[in-house]
Design an enzyme around this catalytic site. Sequence first.
Site, PDB file in Angstrom:
ATOM      1  N   ASN A   9       0.855  -1.182   0.000  1.00  0.00           N
ATOM      2  CA  ASN A   9       0.000   0.000   0.000  1.00  0.00           C
ATOM      3  C   ASN A   9       0.893   1.236   0.000  1.00  0.00           C
ATOM      4  O   ASN A   9       1.492   1.561   1.029  1.00  0.00           O
ATOM      5  CB  ASN A   9      -0.901  -0.034   1.247  1.00  0.00           C
ATOM      6  N   TRP A  10       0.980   1.884  -1.152  1.00  0.00           N
ATOM      7  CA  TRP A  10       1.885   3.032  -1.269  1.00  0.00           C
ATOM      8  C   TRP A  10       1.255   4.302  -0.701  1.00  0.00           C
ATOM      9  O   TRP A  10       1.874   5.359  -0.693  1.00  0.00           O
ATOM     10  CB  TRP A  10       2.294   3.221  -2.735  1.00  0.00           C
ATOM     11  N   LYS A  11       0.022   4.235  -0.298  1.00  0.00           N
ATOM     12  CA  LYS A  11      -0.688   5.361   0.338  1.00  0.00           C
ATOM     13  C   LYS A  11      -0.551   6.631  -0.518  1.00  0.00           C
ATOM     14  O   LYS A  11      -0.506   6.539  -1.737  1.00  0.00           O
ATOM     15  CB  LYS A  11      -0.182   5.561   1.771  1.00  0.00           C
ATOM     16  N   HIS A  95      -9.648   0.499   4.777  1.00  0.00           N
ATOM     17  CA  HIS A  95      -8.371   0.730   5.477  1.00  0.00           C
ATOM     18  C   HIS A  95      -8.621   1.653   6.669  1.00  0.00           C
ATOM     19  O   HIS A  95      -9.430   2.570   6.597  1.00  0.00           O
ATOM     20  CB  HIS A  95      -7.362   1.352   4.508  1.00  0.00           C
ATOM     21  N   GLU A  97      -7.078   4.076   7.830  1.00  0.00           N
ATOM     22  CA  GLU A  97      -6.914   5.517   7.581  1.00  0.00           C
ATOM     23  C   GLU A  97      -8.158   6.090   6.914  1.00  0.00           C
ATOM     24  O   GLU A  97      -8.524   7.246   7.143  1.00  0.00           O
ATOM     25  CB  GLU A  97      -5.650   5.754   6.733  1.00  0.00           C
ATOM     26  N   GLU A 167      -5.560  -5.741  10.341  1.00  0.00           N
ATOM     27  CA  GLU A 167      -4.558  -4.717  10.592  1.00  0.00           C
ATOM     28  C   GLU A 167      -4.879  -4.003  11.905  1.00  0.00           C
ATOM     29  O   GLU A 167      -5.710  -3.081  11.922  1.00  0.00           O
ATOM     30  CB  GLU A 167      -4.569  -3.689   9.466  1.00  0.00           C
ATOM     31  N   GLY A 173       1.957   1.850  10.780  1.00  0.00           N
ATOM     32  CA  GLY A 173       2.833   3.006  10.652  1.00  0.00           C
ATOM     33  C   GLY A 173       3.488   3.421  11.951  1.00  0.00           C
ATOM     34  O   GLY A 173       4.072   4.505  12.034  1.00  0.00           O
ATOM     35  N   SER A 212       3.193  -2.609  10.307  1.00  0.00           N
ATOM     36  CA  SER A 212       4.648  -2.547  10.489  1.00  0.00           C
ATOM     37  C   SER A 212       5.346  -3.859  10.136  1.00  0.00           C
ATOM     38  O   SER A 212       6.284  -4.264  10.814  1.00  0.00           O
ATOM     39  CB  SER A 212       4.983  -2.099  11.914  1.00  0.00           C
ATOM     40  N   GLY A 233       2.655  -1.320   4.382  1.00  0.00           N
ATOM     41  CA  GLY A 233       2.648   0.105   4.081  1.00  0.00           C
ATOM     42  C   GLY A 233       4.058   0.600   3.839  1.00  0.00           C
ATOM     43  O   GLY A 233       4.632   0.421   2.774  1.00  0.00           O
ATOM     44  N   GLY A 234       4.647   1.189   4.873  1.00  0.00           N
ATOM     45  CA  GLY A 234       5.950   1.853   4.757  1.00  0.00           C
ATOM     46  C   GLY A 234       7.018   1.032   4.038  1.00  0.00           C
ATOM     47  O   GLY A 234       7.712   1.545   3.150  1.00  0.00           O
TER      48      GLY A 234
HETATM   49  C1  PEP Z   1      -0.956  -0.242   5.984  1.00  0.00           C
HETATM   50  O1  PEP Z   1      -0.998   0.910   5.603  1.00  0.00           O
HETATM   51  O2  PEP Z   1      -1.847  -1.027   5.631  1.00  0.00           O
HETATM   52  C2  PEP Z   1       0.150  -0.666   6.846  1.00  0.00           C
HETATM   53  C3  PEP Z   1       0.100  -1.863   7.360  1.00  0.00           C
HETATM   54  O3  PEP Z   1       1.162   0.240   7.044  1.00  0.00           O
HETATM   55  P1  PEP Z   1       2.584  -0.054   7.745  1.00  0.00           P
HETATM   56  O4  PEP Z   1       3.132  -1.324   7.135  1.00  0.00           O
HETATM   57  O5  PEP Z   1       3.420   1.119   7.433  1.00  0.00           O
HETATM   58  O6  PEP Z   1       2.333  -0.240   9.213  1.00  0.00           O
END
Ligand code: PEP
Length: 250
Positions: A9-11, A95, A97, A167, A173, A212, A233-234
């Site tokens: 997920n490049w957000k 998600h 967010e 999640e 994040g 994470s 994500g990151g």
């Molecule tokens: C996400 O955005 O779905 C996520 C899991 O982010 P991160 O890996 O950065 O925690």
Amino acid sequence: MRRPLIAGNWKLNLGPGAAAALAVFLRDALAGRDDADVVVFPTALSIPAVAAVLDGSGLGVGVQEIAAVASGAMTGANSAVMAREAGCTWMLAGHSERRQYFAETDAGVGAKAKAGLAAGLYPIVCIGETLEERRAGRVDEVTQRQLAAALAPLSPAELALVTIAYEPVWAIGTGETATPEQAQEVHAALRGWLHAHYPAIADTVRVLYGGSVKPSNAASLLGQPDIDGALVGGASLMVGDFVGIIDGAR
Ligand code: PEP
């Protein structure tokens, strides 16, 4: 045996040029490999550029957010039909967010998943508890409520095309990861819930973990019996880290 799925997920990162460049690196790094399904979710404006790079590579492209309607007076929204035309085969729904910053509701997530399926997209339905909810012992109640609402509008044929991503909000994040045991406990409870409510798909639906995930913890998380992949994500913004996580699915 459920085939692993690793989703990046490049957000709200990487415009068309930078996203296409990352896609080139990823495509080349994964050429000839077939140990997992891999899909990336660029920001909507970068989807055509990434789809052009990944065309024919076996790597999928998804849209992070769609409206529950295909077109109309919905300023600023994305359409599942248009995402499909732009090269997407996947979508995210729910998600945390989106739930937090855009007031997405449990019922809205189901409506979006339904709209995406109608357009030919595979939805990844995201669910997860906040830290407050975990401390109050409400993990199963919250995750199962979110899942029930998201799956309710779907037909049996549509249900078979869904992926779930657990999640925990406190792990997204933050650098804070659920331990493999904590994650497995929730995944096993979700699998049990699926057996009770949707037995036809309970053994085949993939349940990803997200929060994470990085190369150093990927193998231990992905080695759990009910964890079928990762939503990243990151770490998906760095080719080496993302490939390292895919290595963890072997
Ligand atoms: C996400 O955005 O779905 C996520 C899991 O982010 P991160 O890996 O950065 O925690």
